[in-house]
Design a protein around this motif. Structure first.
Motif, PDB file in Angstrom:
ATOM      1  N   VAL A  33       0.831  -0.978   0.035  1.00 22.25           N
ATOM      2  CA  VAL A  33      -0.030   0.097  -0.038  1.00 22.25           C
ATOM      3  C   VAL A  33       1.005   1.161   0.178  1.00 22.25           C
ATOM      4  CG1 VAL A  33      -1.700  -1.156   1.480  1.00 22.25           C
ATOM      5  CG2 VAL A  33      -0.071   0.204   2.425  1.00 22.25           C
ATOM      6  N   SER A  34       0.418   2.367  -0.283  1.00 25.59           N
ATOM      7  CA  SER A  34       1.270   3.485  -0.335  1.00 25.59           C
ATOM      8  C   SER A  34       1.714   3.909   0.975  1.00 25.59           C
ATOM      9  CB  SER A  34       0.586   4.636  -1.124  1.00 25.59           C
ATOM     10  OG  SER A  34      -0.360   5.068  -0.045  1.00 25.59           O
ATOM     11  N   PRO A  35       2.965   4.454   1.058  1.00 22.16           N
ATOM     12  CA  PRO A  35       3.435   5.013   2.455  1.00 22.16           C
ATOM     13  C   PRO A  35       2.408   6.100   3.019  1.00 22.16           C
ATOM     14  CG  PRO A  35       5.271   5.108   0.681  1.00 22.16           C
ATOM     15  CD  PRO A  35       3.923   4.829  -0.015  1.00 22.16           C
ATOM     16  N   ARG A  36       1.706   6.813   2.344  1.00 19.12           N
ATOM     17  CA  ARG A  36       0.486   7.705   2.475  1.00 19.12           C
ATOM     18  C   ARG A  36      -0.275   7.020   3.258  1.00 19.12           C
ATOM     19  NH1 ARG A  36      -1.827  11.096  -1.875  1.00 19.12           N
ATOM     20  NH2 ARG A  36       0.212  12.218  -1.493  1.00 19.12           N
ATOM     21  N   GLU A  37      -0.985   5.794   2.753  1.00 20.42           N
ATOM     22  CA  GLU A  37      -1.835   5.062   3.462  1.00 20.42           C
ATOM     23  C   GLU A  37      -1.533   4.512   4.715  1.00 20.42           C
ATOM     24  OE1 GLU A  37      -5.079   1.314   2.498  1.00 20.42           O
ATOM     25  OE2 GLU A  37      -3.773   2.097   0.663  1.00 20.42           O
ATOM     26  N   ASN A  38      -0.442   3.904   4.610  1.00 21.33           N
ATOM     27  CA  ASN A  38       0.238   3.186   5.874  1.00 21.33           C
ATOM     28  C   ASN A  38       0.272   4.175   7.147  1.00 21.33           C
ATOM     29  OD1 ASN A  38       1.417   0.680   6.891  1.00 21.33           O
ATOM     30  ND2 ASN A  38       3.236   2.171   7.173  1.00 21.33           N
ATOM     31  N   TYR A  39       0.742   5.442   6.687  1.00 19.81           N
ATOM     32  CA  TYR A  39       1.011   6.404   7.690  1.00 19.81           C
ATOM     33  C   TYR A  39      -0.319   6.932   8.442  1.00 19.81           C
ATOM     34  CZ  TYR A  39       2.734  10.697  10.154  1.00 19.81           C
ATOM     35  OH  TYR A  39       2.824  11.728  11.023  1.00 19.81           O
ATOM     36  N   MET A  40      -1.189   7.454   7.405  1.00 15.08           N
ATOM     37  CA  MET A  40      -2.287   8.041   7.609  1.00 15.08           C
ATOM     38  C   MET A  40      -3.408   7.358   8.504  1.00 15.08           C
ATOM     39  SD  MET A  40      -1.823  11.420   6.887  1.00 15.08           S
ATOM     40  CE  MET A  40      -3.432  12.006   6.854  1.00 15.08           C
ATOM     41  N   SER A  41      -3.486   6.055   7.995  1.00 15.91           N
ATOM     42  CA  SER A  41      -4.181   5.057   8.600  1.00 15.91           C
ATOM     43  C   SER A  41      -3.981   4.743   9.970  1.00 15.91           C
ATOM     44  CB  SER A  41      -4.372   3.746   7.871  1.00 15.91           C
ATOM     45  OG  SER A  41      -5.069   3.819   6.706  1.00 15.91           O
ATOM     46  N   MET A  42      -2.595   4.583  10.346  1.00  7.71           N
ATOM     47  CA  MET A  42      -1.859   4.300  11.517  1.00  7.71           C
ATOM     48  C   MET A  42      -2.181   5.694  12.524  1.00  7.71           C
ATOM     49  SD  MET A  42       1.946   4.057  12.936  1.00  7.71           S
ATOM     50  CE  MET A  42       2.069   5.916  13.018  1.00  7.71           C
ATOM     51  N   VAL A  43      -2.168   6.816  11.973  1.00  8.85           N
ATOM     52  CA  VAL A  43      -2.145   7.889  12.891  1.00  8.85           C
ATOM     53  C   VAL A  43      -3.531   8.500  13.149  1.00  8.85           C
ATOM     54  CG1 VAL A  43      -1.542  10.290  13.246  1.00  8.85           C
ATOM     55  CG2 VAL A  43      -0.125   8.781  12.418  1.00  8.85           C
ATOM     56  N   LEU A  44      -4.510   8.339  12.130  1.00 13.65           N
ATOM     57  CA  LEU A  44      -5.714   9.138  12.288  1.00 13.65           C
ATOM     58  C   LEU A  44      -6.780   8.022  12.274  1.00 13.65           C
ATOM     59  CD1 LEU A  44      -5.829  11.679   9.488  1.00 13.65           C
ATOM     60  CD2 LEU A  44      -5.539  12.034  11.848  1.00 13.65           C
ATOM     61  N   LYS A  45      -6.788   6.648  11.855  1.00 11.89           N
ATOM     62  CA  LYS A  45      -7.615   5.825  12.020  1.00 11.89           C
ATOM     63  C   LYS A  45      -7.310   4.839  12.976  1.00 11.89           C
ATOM     64  CE  LYS A  45      -8.948   5.756   7.035  1.00 11.89           C
ATOM     65  NZ  LYS A  45      -8.990   4.911   5.883  1.00 11.89           N
ATOM     66  N   LYS A  46      -6.290   5.137  13.503  1.00 14.80           N
ATOM     67  CA  LYS A  46      -5.620   3.973  14.755  1.00 14.80           C
ATOM     68  C   LYS A  46      -5.675   2.621  14.328  1.00 14.80           C
ATOM     69  CE  LYS A  46      -5.927   7.918  17.014  1.00 14.80           C
ATOM     70  NZ  LYS A  46      -4.549   8.795  17.269  1.00 14.80           N
ATOM     71  N   GLU A  47      -5.172   2.345  13.215  1.00 17.49           N
ATOM     72  CA  GLU A  47      -5.020   0.995  12.520  1.00 17.49           C
ATOM     73  C   GLU A  47      -3.595   0.658  12.639  1.00 17.49           C
ATOM     74  OE1 GLU A  47      -6.496   0.661   8.626  1.00 17.49           O
ATOM     75  OE2 GLU A  47      -8.513   0.971   8.999  1.00 17.49           O
ATOM     76  N   LYS A  48      -3.300  -0.700  12.731  1.00 18.05           N
ATOM     77  CA  LYS A  48      -2.068  -1.213  12.804  1.00 18.05           C
ATOM     78  C   LYS A  48      -1.467  -1.234  11.350  1.00 18.05           C
ATOM     79  CE  LYS A  48      -1.376  -5.608  12.933  1.00 18.05           C
ATOM     80  NZ  LYS A  48      -0.970  -7.377  13.741  1.00 18.05           N
ATOM     81  N   PRO A  49      -0.238  -0.507  11.380  1.00 21.38           N
ATOM     82  CA  PRO A  49       0.215  -0.381   9.990  1.00 21.38           C
ATOM     83  C   PRO A  49       0.751  -1.511   9.346  1.00 21.38           C
ATOM     84  CG  PRO A  49       1.693   0.380  11.651  1.00 21.38           C
ATOM     85  CD  PRO A  49       0.596  -0.095  12.246  1.00 21.38           C
ATOM     86  N   LEU A  50       1.147  -1.693   8.004  1.00 23.55           N
ATOM     87  CA  LEU A  50       1.839  -2.847   7.374  1.00 23.55           C
ATOM     88  C   LEU A  50       3.350  -2.629   7.799  1.00 23.55           C
ATOM     89  CD1 LEU A  50      -0.746  -3.088   5.870  1.00 23.55           C
ATOM     90  CD2 LEU A  50       0.369  -3.754   4.159  1.00 23.55           C
ATOM     91  N   TRP A  51       3.973  -1.637   8.085  1.00 21.43           N
ATOM     92  CA  TRP A  51       5.284  -1.763   8.627  1.00 21.43           C
ATOM     93  C   TRP A  51       5.397  -0.224   9.462  1.00 21.43           C
ATOM     94  CZ3 TRP A  51       3.505  -0.478   3.655  1.00 21.43           C
ATOM     95  CH2 TRP A  51       4.007   1.226   3.084  1.00 21.43           C
ATOM     96  N   ILE A  52       6.262  -0.264  10.036  1.00 16.47           N
ATOM     97  CA  ILE A  52       6.624   0.746  10.903  1.00 16.47           C
ATOM     98  C   ILE A  52       7.125   1.983  10.158  1.00 16.47           C
ATOM     99  CG2 ILE A  52       8.212   1.971  12.555  1.00 16.47           C
ATOM    100  CD1 ILE A  52       8.707  -0.829  13.910  1.00 16.47           C
ATOM    101  N   PRO A  53       6.214   3.079   9.974  1.00 16.42           N
ATOM    102  CA  PRO A  53       6.402   4.167   8.922  1.00 16.42           C
ATOM    103  C   PRO A  53       7.860   4.684   9.370  1.00 16.42           C
ATOM    104  CG  PRO A  53       3.929   4.344   9.947  1.00 16.42           C
ATOM    105  CD  PRO A  53       4.899   3.283  10.532  1.00 16.42           C
ATOM    106  N   LEU A  54       8.496   5.192   8.187  1.00 14.65           N
ATOM    107  CA  LEU A  54       9.849   5.507   8.319  1.00 14.65           C
ATOM    108  C   LEU A  54       9.937   7.496   7.938  1.00 14.65           C
ATOM    109  CD1 LEU A  54      10.866   2.650   6.207  1.00 14.65           C
ATOM    110  CD2 LEU A  54      11.845   3.189   8.286  1.00 14.65           C
ATOM    111  N   ALA A  55      10.749   7.948   8.512  1.00 11.35           N
ATOM    112  CA  ALA A  55      10.804   9.481   8.236  1.00 11.35           C
ATOM    113  C   ALA A  55      11.376   9.644   6.850  1.00 11.35           C
ATOM    114  CB  ALA A  55      11.886  10.015   9.341  1.00 11.35           C
ATOM    115  N   GLY A  56      12.004   8.752   6.338  1.00  9.28           N
ATOM    116  CA  GLY A  56      12.525   8.752   5.039  1.00  9.28           C
ATOM    117  C   GLY A  56      11.395   8.770   3.945  1.00  9.28           C
ATOM    118  N   GLU A  57      10.230   8.489   4.353  1.00  5.84           N
ATOM    119  CA  GLU A  57       9.040   8.374   3.261  1.00  5.84           C
ATOM    120  C   GLU A  57       8.273   9.622   3.181  1.00  5.84           C
ATOM    121  OE1 GLU A  57       8.215   3.575   4.405  1.00  5.84           O
ATOM    122  OE2 GLU A  57       6.953   5.337   5.223  1.00  5.84           O
ATOM    123  N   ILE A  58       8.564  10.518   4.212  1.00  5.06           N
ATOM    124  CA  ILE A  58       7.720  11.877   4.069  1.00  5.06           C
ATOM    125  C   ILE A  58       8.409  12.934   3.118  1.00  5.06           C
ATOM    126  CG2 ILE A  58       7.038  13.750   5.716  1.00  5.06           C
ATOM    127  CD1 ILE A  58       7.014  11.687   7.843  1.00  5.06           C
TER     128      ILE A  58
END
Length: 358
Positions: A33-58
């Motif tokens: 899935v896109s880095p955006r979906e992974n990060y935003m779902s984790m923060v705003l939807k409180k869903e478990k991400p597919l990977w630990i989001p990385l600062a280098g993706e932003i």
């Protein structure tokens, strides 16, 4: 999200992030899935991400259209910027001076424009944010914003920093606790919050912003500048106004707050802050245990030399993922990797993908 198991082909870089913080350009992987979906779902939807989001993706943006960014000598756009050409007046007419040894600008000292916060309406003239050339900035950043990665826009000079720019440090910190000035500070901060909400709207329209990175330093290397009670009374309500506006637009409110300020984290949570990285002098492991369910922390993995071996990278990445991976569904973090070889990030991505999607 479709929880696909890890495939080694994912490590094939789709693109590279711009070099920052002494890192080489870091790969952005071919993710399920896109880095955006992974990060935003984790923060705003409180869903478990597919990977630990990385600062280098932003993707980071600090646009020229905002006068403060030029005054602060801090521009992040595709068109290069020479910080030595920065400094000058911010959007309130305050003079900043670029200091090469510091790598940034400071307000020209010794001439505060405001002596008493109660008098701000007589002294401070707010800019017409809507009159800035947003359309031109949108065109200038179109290529940068054509991405499936999270887009983060920097907002310098938050509430306390702005008060410092008007009053110098001593005057600003006194105004927060002086009963005769508090009412003036409240009305000034309320007006500032309304202005920053306007910025949010422009950032969304011009850059498709996903994360507002709001700056307001609250401490020195050793301690906060004020108590948690003062932060909650004088600043948190106005941060919350901005955070609530961001949330209503589907935008993450990330707080940039330097200094040893871990005792002020409850004020950040009360203000609706979604994410705080903070500097390494704060005890992130302790804070994660205390507040990890209430705020996403940007936590640095172990520092490695840029020429660290693959074995060192793997061991450090495993230590990080083993520590924070198991709680990513209840107390998530993002990986604020600052130094080290590319292989270090590769292993953090791979190991977290495997742990979170067995």
């Amino acid at each position: 999200m479709d929880r696909k198991p890890f495939d080694a082909a994912e490590l094939t870089p789709k693109t590279f992030n711009a070099a920052r913080n002494g890192l080489p350009p870091m790969p952005v992987y071919t993710t399920p899935v896109s880095p955006r979906e992974n990060y935003m779902s984790m923060v705003l939807k409180k869903e478990k991400p597919l990977w630990i989001p990385l600062a280098g993706e932003i993707v980071n943006i600090a646009p020229r259209v905002v006068p403060d960014n030029i005054a602060r000598s801090f521009i992040m756009e595709d068109e290069p910027f020479d910080p030595n050409t920065g400094g000058g007046k911010d959007m309130f007419g305050i003079e900043w001076v670029y200091v090469p040894v510091a790598g940034g600008s400071m307000v020209k000292p010794g001439n505060p424009v405001l002596d008493d916060a109660s008098d701000w309406e007589k002294v401070i003239k707010f800019p017409d944010v809507d009159a800035f050339d947003w359309e031109g900035s949108k065109k200038a950043n179109a290529a940068r914003c054509d991405t499936d990665r999270p887009i983060l826009v920097w907002q310098l000079n938050g509430m306390f920093e702005r008060l410092i720019s008007f009053m110098d440090f001593e005057g600003a910190v006194m105004a927060l606790i002086d009963e005769d000035q508090k009412e003036g500070v409240h009305s000034l901060f309320s007006k500032l919050a309304d202005m920053y909400c306007k910025y949010v709207d422009h950032y969304i329209e011009a850059y498709h912003m996903n994360i507002l990175y709001f700056h307001d330093d609250w401490g020195s290397q050793r301690a906060p500048f004020f108590s948690v009670e003062t932060a909650k009374e004088m600043i948190a309500p106005y941060l919350k106004k901005i955070a609530d506006h961001c949330h209503s637009k589907g935008v993450v409110f990330e707080f940039h707050c330097c200094g040893q300020v871990e005792m002020l984290v409850p004020a950040m949570i009360e203000a609706g802050v979604d994410v705080w990285c903070g500097q390494p002098m704060n005890d992130k492991e302790k804070l994660h245990g205390l507040y990890g369910k209430d705020i996403v922390l940007g936590i640095e993995p172990k520092t490695l030399a840029v020429d660290a071996s693959d074995e060192e990278c793997y061991a450090a990445a495993k230590e990080y993922v083993d520590k924070y991976g198991p709680s990513m569904d209840t107390a998530p973090v993002y990986c604020n990797l600052r130094v080290g070889p590319v292989k270090y990030q590769d292993y953090i991505y791979e190991l977290s993908r495997k742990m979170l999607n067995p």
